[in-house]
Write an enzyme that holds these catalytic residues in place. Structure first.
Site, PDB file in Angstrom:
ATOM      1  N   HIS A  48     -14.339   7.676   3.311  1.00 46.00           N
ATOM      2  CA  HIS A  48     -13.572   8.344   4.358  1.00 46.00           C
ATOM      3  C   HIS A  48     -14.132   9.750   4.581  1.00 46.00           C
ATOM      4  O   HIS A  48     -13.558  10.738   4.127  1.00 46.00           O
ATOM      5  CB  HIS A  48     -12.099   8.400   3.982  1.00 46.00           C
ATOM      6  N   GLY A 141      -2.444   9.734  -1.266  1.00 43.26           N
ATOM      7  CA  GLY A 141      -3.030   8.552  -0.641  1.00 43.26           C
ATOM      8  C   GLY A 141      -2.044   7.937   0.321  1.00 43.26           C
ATOM      9  O   GLY A 141      -2.306   7.853   1.517  1.00 43.26           O
ATOM     10  N   PRO A 142      -0.870   7.490  -0.175  1.00 48.42           N
ATOM     11  CA  PRO A 142       0.175   7.047   0.760  1.00 48.42           C
ATOM     12  C   PRO A 142       0.586   8.225   1.638  1.00 48.42           C
ATOM     13  O   PRO A 142       1.142   9.206   1.147  1.00 48.42           O
ATOM     14  CB  PRO A 142       1.316   6.620  -0.177  1.00 48.42           C
ATOM     15  N   LEU A 143       0.287   8.133   2.910  1.00 41.69           N
ATOM     16  CA  LEU A 143       0.388   9.305   3.779  1.00 41.69           C
ATOM     17  C   LEU A 143       1.793   9.886   3.822  1.00 41.69           C
ATOM     18  O   LEU A 143       2.785   9.162   3.795  1.00 41.69           O
ATOM     19  CB  LEU A 143      -0.081   8.945   5.186  1.00 41.69           C
ATOM     20  N   ASP A 182      -3.061  13.714  11.250  1.00 39.03           N
ATOM     21  CA  ASP A 182      -2.109  13.141  12.199  1.00 39.03           C
ATOM     22  C   ASP A 182      -1.206  12.107  11.534  1.00 39.03           C
ATOM     23  O   ASP A 182      -0.011  12.030  11.810  1.00 39.03           O
ATOM     24  CB  ASP A 182      -2.863  12.462  13.354  1.00 39.03           C
ATOM     25  N   HIS A 288     -13.789   7.684  11.314  1.00 42.60           N
ATOM     26  CA  HIS A 288     -12.768   7.792  10.265  1.00 42.60           C
ATOM     27  C   HIS A 288     -13.325   7.422   8.904  1.00 42.60           C
ATOM     28  O   HIS A 288     -13.055   8.087   7.898  1.00 42.60           O
ATOM     29  CB  HIS A 288     -11.569   6.911  10.609  1.00 42.60           C
ATOM     30  N   GLU A 439      16.281  10.393   1.140  1.00 46.04           N
ATOM     31  CA  GLU A 439      16.022   9.797  -0.174  1.00 46.04           C
ATOM     32  C   GLU A 439      14.543   9.771  -0.529  1.00 46.04           C
ATOM     33  O   GLU A 439      14.162  10.049  -1.670  1.00 46.04           O
ATOM     34  CB  GLU A 439      16.598   8.376  -0.238  1.00 46.04           C
ATOM     35  N   HIS A 503      25.331  -2.380   0.764  1.00 45.07           N
ATOM     36  CA  HIS A 503      25.382  -1.398  -0.320  1.00 45.07           C
ATOM     37  C   HIS A 503      25.304  -2.057  -1.705  1.00 45.07           C
ATOM     38  O   HIS A 503      25.414  -1.352  -2.709  1.00 45.07           O
ATOM     39  CB  HIS A 503      26.688  -0.597  -0.236  1.00 45.07           C
TER      40      HIS A 503
END
Length: 703
Positions: A48, A141-143, A182, A288, A439, A503
């Protein structure tokens, strides 16, 4: 055909034979960084690289002129923290760490980026930054999560400054810089964290937007055309903008230094860049990731006075330009150490307290308090209420405890004092954080707090177990990163009642029991809740989730706060028992009642409390067999969840096979056959079907 960006084109036209005479030292540093990234990107067939190339001038501004850090000691306590939220651009961070002289970021390590890593080969240059490596503050990593981590780091720094700085002694100055693209800004967790940061007025936080207007699939305007500056202002942020972020290092430096003067709000710096700058796919989604075309690399290296045929070599002049930061960092830390000594001369007790926080060593008073707690005061009390009392007692004795809930702490029974709230309207010395109904951000912010410095903060979060589904990506990142956080999950069964299926978390436990390095504990009463806290406070290598009930508990004999460390233990033994019932949490007292009835009728029944599968799995085989017999006698689990985990211990399970129901607590236990009457009925039918045969050989079944 190679597309040459206008500035490169102009420079080449002015005289490519003498490029060093045409460019300033900042320009050459940017080129050196870009060329290094080209080499990293192509060394093993791609990566990347596009955003990293476009962000090069930002990197030079940050690492050369703006941030306070010491490459010789990546763990220096008062360093500025840098978070790369768009973690796929990892080579940006890796290249800068090498250039500025971080000892572990050798060229050999850099060459490992993108390698196949066969035959056990290892490198610190992972595809995304990982916290275990010096020079990396958090795993990203997880945006979007990196932005929330940065908010947690900023809260930690702000709290420490308010707690320990004194007139004439700005001892703690750490600022937090977070890089985002972005993608991060579209993620829900980022929006939650941005809103929270604005509400908290975190003026030590700077969010730098690599605004290249391109995503993985195409132009940004295919999916997003909002006014991001207006959104950030509406969220309570200062907004600065840099129109030429691809080249103008000093314009970026000016903006970032100006941000240091801004108060009462965090700062958002919108920097316009070009993804894949100077390559044939510049400005497009094709930049990218992937390898860089050779023609573009040749042009860029010739412009910098480098031999295009040579890779992984930094021109001496540019290497010296970056390596100056190593000596400067050592001086910064040395000067800081002297300031600490002077501070101690005037504020001896405060320095002792600061040193304790830095070491993360808080003695054993908290353990003594837990050991001495008399559970008779909690008779019949719901575990969520016991949990609240325990937190209240520990809060005063364990200064690292911090955090709060997601707008449900009254139901979670998490206590706090108004004066201890962390908020500009009250002050920043408080440790209680009102996360709001956020959360995912709550969990990710807690990870940032834990990552600030080992042991300095021990964050806790709180909401209903069902809503930890919203928080799950953050909880997972904390487990993956080995960050100690305590998650208090209340309303952990269909005993939630009239709120109904939405719930009632029949399957959520399975996620957390399966999550590596997360300790999931489901105590049945006050005694076990105390034991759960002993384990949670003793764990320094990852998060713990306490699964807590809403309603009063029935009697369970011989629970033991110390035996909970075994994970499972016998609470009712029976000589020549014909059956073992195993349960935990809010269902255990029903299993006990059923066992008493079965034993009275001639079916001698043992009962096992199993609050932590993780701890039980760590016991030796002999102990495990003493709890769950392997002789073929039936072992039946009882729990208000889908029985995904119990099968490895038991021969049959009584549990949920669908979602809950909107009804009262007793009604649901009756409806789903999980009260004493229902358990007994299902067990008798099972025993009849077995006909005295070997239950292990018959195989596991759902009852």
């Amino acid at each position: 055909m190679t597309v040459i960006d206008p500035k490169t084109q102009q420079t080449l036209a002015n005289g490519p034979s003498k490029p060093n005479g045409r460019l300033g030292e900042d320009d050459l540093a940017v080129l050196a960084l870009r060329n290094f990234i080209f080499d990293i990107c192509n060394q093993n067939g791609g990566g990347h690289g596009g955003s990293a190339i476009g962000m090069a001038a930002i990197g030079v501004a940050l690492y050369k002129y703006v941030m306070r850090y010491n490459p010789s000691n990546p763990e220096w306590f008062d360093r500025d923290r840098f978070v790369l939220s768009n973690g796929h651009t990892a080579m940006f961070l890796y290249a800068l760490n090498h250039l500025t002289g971080f000892d572990n970021w050798t060229m050999d390590e850099i060459k490992g980026y993108g390698s196949a890593k066969t035959n056990g080969y290892k490198t610190i240059c992972h595809a995304h930054p990982e916290i275990e490596v010096p020079g990396v503050e958090v795993t990203t990593g997880p945006l979007g999560q990196g932005i929330a981590n940065a908010v947690g780091l900023a809260i930690a720094s702000k709290n420490m400054q308010a707690k320990f700085n004194r007139p004439g002694f700005d001892l703690l100055q750490s600022r937090i810089y977070c890089m985002t693209g972005d993608g991060c800004l579209m993620e829900g967790v980022a929006l939650e964290a941005i809103s929270l940061a604005g509400n908290l007025g975190l003026d030590n936080l700077v969010l730098i937007y690599d605004n290249n207007q391109v995503t993985c699939d195409g132009p940004l305007d295919w999916i997003n055309t909002e006014d991001v500056n207006a959104k950030m202002r509406a969220s309570g942020w200062h907004v600065l903008e840099v129109d030429d972020g691809s080249y103008d290092v000093q314009k970026i430096v000016t903006s970032l230094k100006y941000a240091k003067t801004l108060t009462k709000k965090p700062t958002f710096v919108n920097i316009h860049t070009v993804i894949g700058l100077g390559t044939e796919v510049a400005g497009t989604y094709k930049a990218h990731h992937g390898a860089i075309d050779k023609a573009s690399i040749e042009i860029s290296k010739r412009l910098a006075g480098q031999d295009p045929a040579v890779t992984h070599e930094i021109p001496p002049q540019q290497l010296a330009y970056f390596r100056e930061r190593k000596a400067q960092g050592e001086k910064l830390e040395k000067d800081w150490d002297a300031l600490v000594d002077a501070y101690g001369n005037q504020h001896r007790e405060l320095l002792q307290e600061l040193n304790t926080r830095r070491s993360g060593a808080y003695g054993t008073q908290w353990l003594q308090t837990l050991n001495e707690l008399d559970t008779t005061q909690f008779k019949g009390m719901a575990t969520r209420e016991v949990n609240g009392v325990v937190i209240e007692k520990l809060w005063a004795q364990y200064p690292a405890l911090c955090g709060g809930g997601a707008d449900l702490v009254n139901s979670n029974k998490v206590p706090y004092a108004d004066a201890d709230v962390f908020h500009p309207s009250v002050g920043y010395t408080g440790r209680y954080i009102r996360n709001g109904i956020r959360e995912h951000a709550m969990a990710a912010v807690a990870n940032g707090l834990a990552a600030y410095n080992p042991g300095t903060f021990l964050p806790l979060t709180a909401t209903f177990l069902m809503f930890y589904l919203y928080a799950a990506p953050g909880v997972r990142m904390g487990a993956l990163s080995h960050l100690p956080v305590i998650h208090c999950a209340t309303h952990d069964s269909f005993a939630e009642g009239q709120n109904g299926q939405t719930h009632q978390p029949v399957e959520v436990d399975s996620l957390y029991r399966a999550m590596p390095n997360l300790t999931y504990i489901r105590p049945c009463d006050a005694e076990e809740t105390i034991g759960a806290w002993i384990l949670a406070l003793s764990k320094r290598t990852g998060p713990t989730m306490l699964s807590l009930g809403r309603d009063p508990v029935g009697p369970v004999p011989r629970t033991d706060r110390f035996k909970i460390a075994k994970g499972a233990y016998v609470v009712i033994e029976g000589e020549n028992a014909k059956l073992t019932l195993a349960s935990c949490g809010t269902n255990l007292h029903y299993a006990v009642a059923a066992a008493e009835s079965l034993t009275a009728s001639g079916i001698t029944t043992r009962v096992v409390s199993a609050p932590s599968f993780e701890h039980f799995d760590q016991q030796d085989r002999k102990y495990q067999a003493s709890v769950f017999p392997l002789d073929g006698t039936p072992v039946v689990s009882v729990e208000e969840y889908v029985a995904t985990t119990w099968a490895r211990y038991t021969t049959a399970s009584i549990g949920m096979t669908g979602f809950g129901y909107s009804a009262s607590n007793p009604s649901n236990y009756d409806r789903f056959g999980l009260d004493a009457k229902g358990i007994e009925k299902k067990v008798r039918k099972y025993l009849g079907e077995l006909g005295g045969g070997n239950a292990r050989m018959a195989g596991w079944r759902q009852l």
